[in-house]
Design a protein around this motif. Structure first.
Motif, PDB file in Angstrom:
ATOM      1  N   UNK A 118       0.822  -1.215   0.000  1.00 25.05           N
ATOM      2  CA  UNK A 118       0.000   0.000   0.000  1.00 25.05           C
ATOM      3  C   UNK A 118       0.862   1.274   0.000  1.00 25.05           C
ATOM      4  N   UNK A 119       1.946   1.233   0.794  1.00 28.09           N
ATOM      5  CA  UNK A 119       2.836   2.395   0.810  1.00 28.09           C
ATOM      6  C   UNK A 119       3.493   2.613  -0.561  1.00 28.09           C
ATOM      7  N   UNK A 120       3.913   1.588  -1.207  1.00 27.31           N
ATOM      8  CA  UNK A 120       4.552   1.707  -2.519  1.00 27.31           C
ATOM      9  C   UNK A 120       3.572   2.239  -3.557  1.00 27.31           C
ATOM     10  N   UNK A 121       2.342   1.745  -3.515  1.00 26.02           N
ATOM     11  CA  UNK A 121       1.340   2.230  -4.458  1.00 26.02           C
ATOM     12  C   UNK A 121       1.058   3.730  -4.253  1.00 26.02           C
ATOM     13  N   UNK A 122       1.005   4.182  -2.969  1.00 27.28           N
ATOM     14  CA  UNK A 122       0.798   5.614  -2.701  1.00 27.28           C
ATOM     15  C   UNK A 122       1.930   6.472  -3.227  1.00 27.28           C
ATOM     16  N   UNK A 123       3.163   5.982  -3.059  1.00 35.03           N
ATOM     17  CA  UNK A 123       4.312   6.753  -3.549  1.00 35.03           C
ATOM     18  C   UNK A 123       4.304   6.856  -5.072  1.00 35.03           C
ATOM     19  N   UNK A 124       3.964   5.744  -5.719  1.00 34.78           N
ATOM     20  CA  UNK A 124       3.897   5.771  -7.175  1.00 34.78           C
ATOM     21  C   UNK A 124       2.819   6.748  -7.672  1.00 34.78           C
ATOM     22  N   UNK A 125       1.682   6.807  -6.963  1.00 34.39           N
ATOM     23  CA  UNK A 125       0.621   7.728  -7.351  1.00 34.39           C
ATOM     24  C   UNK A 125       1.074   9.184  -7.223  1.00 34.39           C
ATOM     25  N   UNK A 126       1.725   9.520  -6.097  1.00 36.05           N
ATOM     26  CA  UNK A 126       2.219  10.903  -5.921  1.00 36.05           C
ATOM     27  C   UNK A 126       3.252  11.257  -6.976  1.00 36.05           C
TER      28      UNK A 126
END
Length: 593
Positions: free
Chosen positions: A42-50
């Motif tokens: 989940x953290x990796x997906x959030x970083x990719x989105x930003x």
């Protein structure tokens, strides 16, 4: 709170049932690892989105900027000096129609740091080749001496700047600068005056007025509160150029030392054209004379500063005052038997006009004796007061720094003989601008007019000097001077002109008395005669018309032809249509097929 890998309750229950507690621990470890993996994902997906949003915004900004640049015009970048204490901006000066008379031009100055020069001799020779007015030996002394700073040129052209750049000396430096530019050259030079530099720095220089309206309105032209609004003058650039061309030609043909002309609106006092010759180019203003006669300098404004005994052009003022006082009318007969003697003085006419003349013929024939006798009827006090009401006793209020210097020269004792000689233009010296204002006042219906160089929509009505009937009679007399008198050369086809000639001997600079062969020739006119709109004054200094065996110096032969040609040239430019006589019908009968 973490879930224990070996919960006590489950361990005890598993032991009671004979199960292995290690299985419970392994299951709990598996679940814990799965939860940790989910959180990491989940953290990796959030970083990719930003990061994706950041890249998207960057591409939008870059694309928008590229579109803006693609749709704009290319231009060179300009350097600007920040925090400069010297104010360089100066408002433009325009004519009555908005055409530029004076403006500003961005240029550069050239200065030197001799200590930074690698080859001072090469730099000196290169500058001397670019600027021929510079002395190479003096430059070498300056560049090889102890000086740390040296102005080379206050302003240079782009071509000169490139040539200096090609010298390649690190000690030759450029500074941005704003210069005053007069795009019309010498046209209206005496009106504009000129400008120079005040406070100077290597980054800029303060432009200040040194003469004319540039000096008079210096504070206005430099005031930032005006937001660059131009100063609008009353002169018409086209009329000014035509007047200067005609006057220069007339001055040359008549072999005159100098010349001046004034064209004024008869109702508002606006100066449409004012010329003084010889003139100068305000872009390269000459130095002030340090010796000799200052009136010989091209900087001398003959129309404003030059005060002369103007001769017979004053006679109409005497006649008009006498009519205003009810002493005479146009048909009153005046004794012109000469000479007229007063003490040791004798007053004579140019010719013998007989024992008597009417008041109108006194003007038409230009009789000194007749005018002097009418002046004796008026008296000294009333004459002085009348001339004062016309503005002849004080400098003109024209908006030029030179205005106060054109102060009329009055007799120390306004005696009866002074009254007599002043009546025909001797004994009182005034400028051509004084004369223009006086004629405008007399012929516009009789109200006082003050000359101005500023554009006026509606001029304030001045005090009444003579009544309208006197004004009309005066104009009629001046028209007779052109049709039947001394100004016959003033006739211009299509325009009815009225005027008066004046020829006055020039006084000697030393020893008193007058020259026998030097005169001031003046023609004062107004047009159109049926409804006067403009006054024109033409004055020639020491003219001599030499088309015949003997030189002719009177105004009728010199100033009048020049004024006629000037009227012919400028009247259409002023919007005055010539009057064309329509031929009468010759009795032709029109038929049709």
């Amino acid at each position: 709170m973490r879930t224990p890998l070996r919960p006590l309750a489950r361990i005890l229950k598993a032991r009671a049932q004979g199960e292995d507690p290690a299985v419970i621990e392994a299951e709990n470890k598996r679940r814990r690892h799965e939860e940790m993996a989910d959180k990491a994902r989940q953290r990796a997906e959030g970083r990719l989105l930003v990061l994706g949003l950041a890249f998207f915004c960057a591409f939008v900004v870059i694309g928008g900027r590229m579109g803006t640049l693609a749709s704009s015009m290319p231009e060179e970048p300009r350097a600007s000096a920040v925090g400069n204490p010297i104010i360089g901006q100066r408002s433009d000066i325009v004519d009555r129609n908005g055409r530029i008379l004076a403006t500003n031009l961005e240029t550069h100055s050239l200065y030197a740091h001799p200590k930074d020069m690698i080859d001072p001799l090469h730099a000196a020779s290169g500058l001397a080749a670019i600027f021929p007015d510079l002395d190479e030996e003096e430059l070498i002394q300056d560049f090889t001496g102890d000086r740390k700073f040296l102005w080379v040129r206050r302003q240079i052209s782009p071509e000169q700047m490139q040539q200096v750049h090609d010298i390649g000396s690190p000690g030759l430096l450029f500074g941005p600068r704003e210069m005053r530019l007069y795009p019309n050259g010498p046209i209206a030079a005496h009106i504009l005056g000129g400008a120079s530099y005040g406070r100077e720095g290597v980054a800029s220089a303060e432009v200040i007025g040194v003469a004319g309206v540039e000096r008079k309105f210096d504070a206005y032209l430099r005031d930032p509160a005006n937001e660059g609004a131009p100063l609008q003058l009353s002169i018409d650039l086209t009329v000014q150029a035509a007047a200067e061309q005609v006057l220069a030609g007339g001055m040359s043909i008549m072999n005159a030392k100098g010349a001046a002309s004034v064209l004024m609106d008869i109702h508002t006092g606006e100066i449409i054209s004012m010329v003084s010759l010889p003139d100068f180019d305000p872009n390269n203003r000459p130095r002030v004379l340090t010796n000799g006669d200052q009136s010989d300098s091209p900087l001398f404004n003959r129309a404003v500063q030059g005060v002369y005994e103007l001769g017979s052009v004053f006679k109409i003022f005497t006649i008009a005052q006498a009519m205003q006082l009810g002493l005479v009318n146009p048909n009153t007969v005046i004794d012109t038997q000469g000479p007229l003697t007063w003490g040791r003085f004798r007053i004579r006419d140019f010719r013998d006009y007989g024992p008597e003349l009417s008041v109108t013929d006194v003007i038409v024939k230009s009789s000194n004796i007749g005018t002097a006798r009418i002046a004796m009827m008026i008296g000294a006090d009333r004459q002085r007061a009348f001339l004062g009401s016309l503005g002849f006793l004080e400098p003109t209020p024209v908006e030029m720094v030179e205005g106060p210097t054109g102060k009329p020269l009055l007799p120390p004792n306004w005696s009866e003989i002074s009254t007599m000689t002043i009546s025909y233009g001797h004994g009182l010296s005034s400028s051509p601008l004084h004369l223009a204002a006086g004629y405008a006042t007399l012929l516009n219906g009789g109200t006082r007019v003050k000359p101005t160089l500023l554009r006026r929509e509606n001029a304030p009505e001045g005090e009444r000097v003579v009544n309208e009937a006197v004004s009309r009679r005066s104009m009629a007399m001046l028209r007779r001077v052109v049709t039947d008198g001394t100004a016959s050369f003033a006739e211009v086809p299509g325009y009815n002109i009225g005027g008066k000639t004046g020829t006055a001997d020039k006084p000697r600079e030393r020893g008193g008395g007058y020259y026998d062969d030097k005169v001031i020739a003046t023609f004062a006119s107004a047009f159109p005669a049926e409804d006067p709109q403009y006054v024109l004054i033409v004055t020639l200094d020491e003219p001599s018309e030499e088309s015949s065996d003997e030189p002719r110096r009177t105004a009728g032969w010199t100033a009048v032809p020049v004024a006629a040609e000037m009227t012919r040239r400028v009247a259409p430019l002023l919007g005055l249509r010539p009057q064309v006589d329509t031929p009468q019908s010759v009795g032709v009968t029109l038929t049709r097929n």
